[in-house]
Design an enzyme around this catalytic site. Structure first.
Site, PDB file in Angstrom:
ATOM      1  N   PRO A  74       0.834  -1.203   0.000  1.00  0.00           N
ATOM      2  CA  PRO A  74       0.000   0.000   0.000  1.00  0.00           C
ATOM      3  C   PRO A  74       0.873   1.260   0.000  1.00  0.00           C
ATOM      4  O   PRO A  74       1.832   1.339   0.759  1.00  0.00           O
ATOM      5  CB  PRO A  74      -0.778  -0.120   1.320  1.00  0.00           C
ATOM      6  CG  PRO A  74       0.038  -1.048   2.171  1.00  0.00           C
ATOM      7  CD  PRO A  74       0.738  -1.982   1.234  1.00  0.00           C
ATOM      8  N   THR A 115       0.555   5.629  -0.336  1.00  0.00           N
ATOM      9  CA  THR A 115      -0.120   6.910  -0.541  1.00  0.00           C
ATOM     10  C   THR A 115       0.458   7.595  -1.777  1.00  0.00           C
ATOM     11  O   THR A 115       1.677   7.730  -1.898  1.00  0.00           O
ATOM     12  CB  THR A 115       0.076   7.799   0.704  1.00  0.00           C
ATOM     13  OG1 THR A 115      -0.611   7.183   1.782  1.00  0.00           O
ATOM     14  CG2 THR A 115      -0.454   9.207   0.492  1.00  0.00           C
ATOM     15  N   GLN A 152      -6.951  -1.132   1.267  1.00  0.00           N
ATOM     16  CA  GLN A 152      -6.444  -0.828   2.610  1.00  0.00           C
ATOM     17  C   GLN A 152      -7.317   0.236   3.290  1.00  0.00           C
ATOM     18  O   GLN A 152      -7.475   1.349   2.768  1.00  0.00           O
ATOM     19  CB  GLN A 152      -4.989  -0.346   2.572  1.00  0.00           C
ATOM     20  CG  GLN A 152      -4.376  -0.409   3.974  1.00  0.00           C
ATOM     21  CD  GLN A 152      -3.109   0.385   4.132  1.00  0.00           C
ATOM     22  OE1 GLN A 152      -3.046   1.546   3.732  1.00  0.00           O
ATOM     23  NE2 GLN A 152      -2.105  -0.198   4.753  1.00  0.00           N
ATOM     24  N   HIS A 160      -5.317  -1.107   8.219  1.00  0.00           N
ATOM     25  CA  HIS A 160      -4.034  -0.410   8.390  1.00  0.00           C
ATOM     26  C   HIS A 160      -3.809  -0.137   9.876  1.00  0.00           C
ATOM     27  O   HIS A 160      -4.099   0.943  10.376  1.00  0.00           O
ATOM     28  CB  HIS A 160      -4.039   0.881   7.583  1.00  0.00           C
ATOM     29  CG  HIS A 160      -2.686   1.541   7.487  1.00  0.00           C
ATOM     30  ND1 HIS A 160      -1.595   1.117   8.220  1.00  0.00           N
ATOM     31  CD2 HIS A 160      -2.241   2.587   6.743  1.00  0.00           C
ATOM     32  CE1 HIS A 160      -0.553   1.877   7.936  1.00  0.00           C
ATOM     33  NE2 HIS A 160      -0.921   2.770   7.042  1.00  0.00           N
ATOM     34  N   TYR A 174      -0.565   5.285  13.001  1.00  0.00           N
ATOM     35  CA  TYR A 174      -1.934   5.777  12.788  1.00  0.00           C
ATOM     36  C   TYR A 174      -2.865   5.270  13.905  1.00  0.00           C
ATOM     37  O   TYR A 174      -2.398   4.760  14.918  1.00  0.00           O
ATOM     38  CB  TYR A 174      -2.406   5.419  11.372  1.00  0.00           C
ATOM     39  CG  TYR A 174      -1.504   6.064  10.322  1.00  0.00           C
ATOM     40  CD1 TYR A 174      -1.372   7.457  10.282  1.00  0.00           C
ATOM     41  CD2 TYR A 174      -0.734   5.311   9.453  1.00  0.00           C
ATOM     42  CE1 TYR A 174      -0.511   8.065   9.367  1.00  0.00           C
ATOM     43  CE2 TYR A 174       0.127   5.913   8.540  1.00  0.00           C
ATOM     44  CZ  TYR A 174       0.237   7.287   8.502  1.00  0.00           C
ATOM     45  OH  TYR A 174       1.089   7.897   7.618  1.00  0.00           O
ATOM     46  N   GLY A 199      12.347  -2.571   2.348  1.00  0.00           N
ATOM     47  CA  GLY A 199      13.764  -2.649   2.011  1.00  0.00           C
ATOM     48  C   GLY A 199      14.182  -3.904   1.254  1.00  0.00           C
ATOM     49  O   GLY A 199      15.379  -4.144   1.096  1.00  0.00           O
TER      50      GLY A 199
HETATM   51  C1  PHB Z   1       3.316   8.200   3.634  1.00  0.00           C
HETATM   52  O1  PHB Z   1       2.640   8.698   2.773  1.00  0.00           O
HETATM   53  O2  PHB Z   1       4.429   8.626   3.938  1.00  0.00           O
HETATM   54  C2  PHB Z   1       2.814   7.025   4.349  1.00  0.00           C
HETATM   55  C3  PHB Z   1       1.462   6.769   4.361  1.00  0.00           C
HETATM   56  C4  PHB Z   1       1.008   5.656   5.012  1.00  0.00           C
HETATM   57  C5  PHB Z   1       1.905   4.816   5.623  1.00  0.00           C
HETATM   58  C6  PHB Z   1       3.245   5.068   5.607  1.00  0.00           C
HETATM   59  C7  PHB Z   1       3.707   6.182   4.965  1.00  0.00           C
HETATM   60  O3  PHB Z   1       1.489   3.733   6.253  1.00  0.00           O
END
Ligand code: PHB
Length: 370
Positions: free
Chosen positions: A27, A29, A103, A178, A183, A302
Site C-alpha cells: 500500500p 499513498t 487498505q 491499516h 496511525y 527494504g
Molecule cells: C506516507 O505517505 O508517507 C505514508 C502513508 C502511510 C503509511 C506510511 C507512509 O502507512
C-alpha cells in the site's frame, strides 16, 4: 537461467484466492484523488491496471470516513461515488487477471484541524504526536488531538464496518486493516500515546481492544480469510510513536491472538530505522513473528529480488511486499523473473498531482525499443 523457479515466482494459495506469484504491491499513498469528493479517477484505474502482474495489489490507504483523513488528496471508501470510482479499478485489475485488496485507513492524530473544519482530530488520548503533516496549505505542526469518547470509539468501529461493506460493493478481493505506522490503531497500542483509564487503555489487552473490536466488526462483512492486518512492531521515533519496553510484548500479544482467526495474512514491516541500539526492540521482525504466527506472513520494507527470495527460502515469510520499486517498475514481477534491470523512482513525484511519476513509467520492453 535458473532451473528452479525463484521463490518469489511460486504461486500461493491465499485463503480461497490463487495468487500467481508472491510479489505483492505494498500500500502506498500517492495523493492523486485531486477532486473535492476524493473519488479515485481514471488515472487510478490505469495505475493499478499497469501493476496487475503483482500476485496481489494492496491499494493506497483509503479513509473510512471524513474524520479519518490526514493527507491531501487521498481517496476515500465511504461514499457511493467513491465505490463507483473503485469499481472501475477492481474491474481493470481483474481484467488483467490480478487480485486487489483495499487498505482501510484512519490516521487518528496524524492530522490537523484544517482537515476537519477546525475541529481536533481524534485519538485515544489528547497527546500531540509532535509531527509535521502536509495540509492543503503546506507543512504544519500537529496539534493536540481530542481524546475519543466511548461513543466516538463505537462510531469509528461502525465507520470501519461501513467502509468494509463499501469495499465489498466495489468488487475488491479483500481488505487490509491499516493497524500500522503510527496511525489510529497504533496510537491505541502504544503506551505513550494511549493513557486511557477505561477498557481501551491501561494494559496490553485493553490497548489492543479497539483493534479487535474493529476486526470483529469487519468480520461480519468479510470472511476472515479475505481480511489482512498490517503492523510495524519496531517503529520508533517516527510517525509520532516512541516505543517502550511494552511495545514488542504488545505486538506479541496481538499477533499470537490472531492465530485464533483464519485471516488472509498478517503483513509486517521490518524496522523503518536502525533500532539495534534499543535493547527492547526487535531488529528481525519476520524471523521473530514467524515463530509466533501460524498463518500467512507477508513482510515488507527494504527488500530487493535477492533478499525477497531469501526471506521466503529461509522460511521466514510467505509473501514479500514491494513499495517504491512498484512505482517505477509497473512490470516488477516480469523484471524479477527475467532479471532485467530496475528503473529508478523519482521521489519528487510520489505525492504530486497528475500522471507524471504515476502512470508514465514504461514497462521494460517499451524502454528497449524507444
Ligand atoms: C506516507 O505517505 O508517507 C505514508 C502513508 C502511510 C503509511 C506510511 C507512509 O502507512
Amino acid at each position: 537461467m535458473d532451473t528452479e523457479k525463484q521463490a518469489l515466482l511460486q504461486p500461493y494459495k491465499l485463503g480461497n484466492l490463487s495468487l500467481k506469484n508472491r510479489i505483492i504491491m505494498a500500500p502506498m499513498t500517492r495523493s492523486r484523488a485531486d477532486n473535492p469528493k476524493k473519488v479515485p479517477t481514471d488515472m487510478h484505474v490505469e495505475y493499478y491496471r499497469q501493476r496487475a502482474g503483482a500476485g496481489l495489489i494492496i491499494t493506497e490507504g483509503s479513509q473510512v470516513s471524513e474524520r479519518a483523513v490526514g493527507y491531501v488528496n487521498t481517496p476515500g471508501i465511504h461514499t457511493a461515488e467513491q465505490v463507483e470510482g473503485w469499481k472501475k479499478v477492481t474491474e481493470a485489475v481483474h481484467e488483467e487477471d490480478g487480485k486487489i485488496f483495499m487498505q482501510l485507513w484512519h490516521v487518528g492524530r496524524i492530522s490537523h484541524p484544517k482537515f476537519h473544519h477546525g475541529e481536533k482530530p481524534l485519538a485515544p488520548s489528547a497527546i500531540n504526536p509532535n509531527e509535521q503533516v502536509y495540509t492543503p496549505e503546506g507543512f504544519e505542526k500537529t496539534t493536540e488531538p481530542k481524546e475519543m469518547s466511548m461513543q466516538e470509539i463505537q462510531e469509528t468501529i461502525q465507520e470501519f464496518k461501513h467502509a468494509a461493506q463499501m469495499a465489498k460493493d466495489a468488487g475488491f478481493d479483500g481488505i487490509e486493516i491499516h493497524s500500522s505506522n503510527g496511525y489510529l490503531f497504533h496510537q491505541f497500542f502504544n503506551k505513550n500515546a494511549n493513557q486511557r483509564t477505561d477498557d481501551y487503555g491501561g494494559n496490553i489487552p485493553n490497548r489492543a481492544r479497539f483493534f479487535f473490536d474493529v476486526l470483529e466488526a469487519v468480520s461480519e462483512v468479510w470472511p476472515e480469510n479475505q481480511i489482512g492486518c498490517r503492523f510495524n512492531p519496531s517503529l520508533h521515533k517516527s510517525f509520532g510513536i516512541v516505543a517502550s519496553e511494552e511495545s514488542i510484548p504488545t505486538f506479541d500479544y496481538i499477533i499470537e491472538k490472531l492465530n485464533a482467526y483464519d485471516l488472509a495474512y498478517v503483513h509486517l514491516s521490518e524496522p523503518f530505522t536502525d533500532v539495534s541500539y534499543v535493547p527492547y526492540l526487535e531488529t528481525e521482525i519476520a524471523r521473530h513473528y514467524r515463530k509466533i504466527y501460524k498463518g500467512t506472513l507477508m513482510i515488507n520494507n527494504g527488500f530487493d529480488r535477492e533478499s525477497g527470495n531469501k526471506v521466503i527460502e529461509a522460511g521466514d515469510a510467505d509473501l514479500v511486499a514491494y513499495a517504491k520499486w512498484f512505482i517505477s517498475n509497473p512490470d516488477l514481477p516480469k523484471r524479477f523473473e527475467n532479471k532485467w534491470p530496475l528503473a529508478e523512482f523519482d521521489q519528487d513525484t510520489f505525492y504530486t498531482p497528475g500522471k507524471e511519476g504515476y502512470t508514465d513509467y514504461p514497462v521494460y520492453e517499451e524502454e528497449k525499443v524507444s
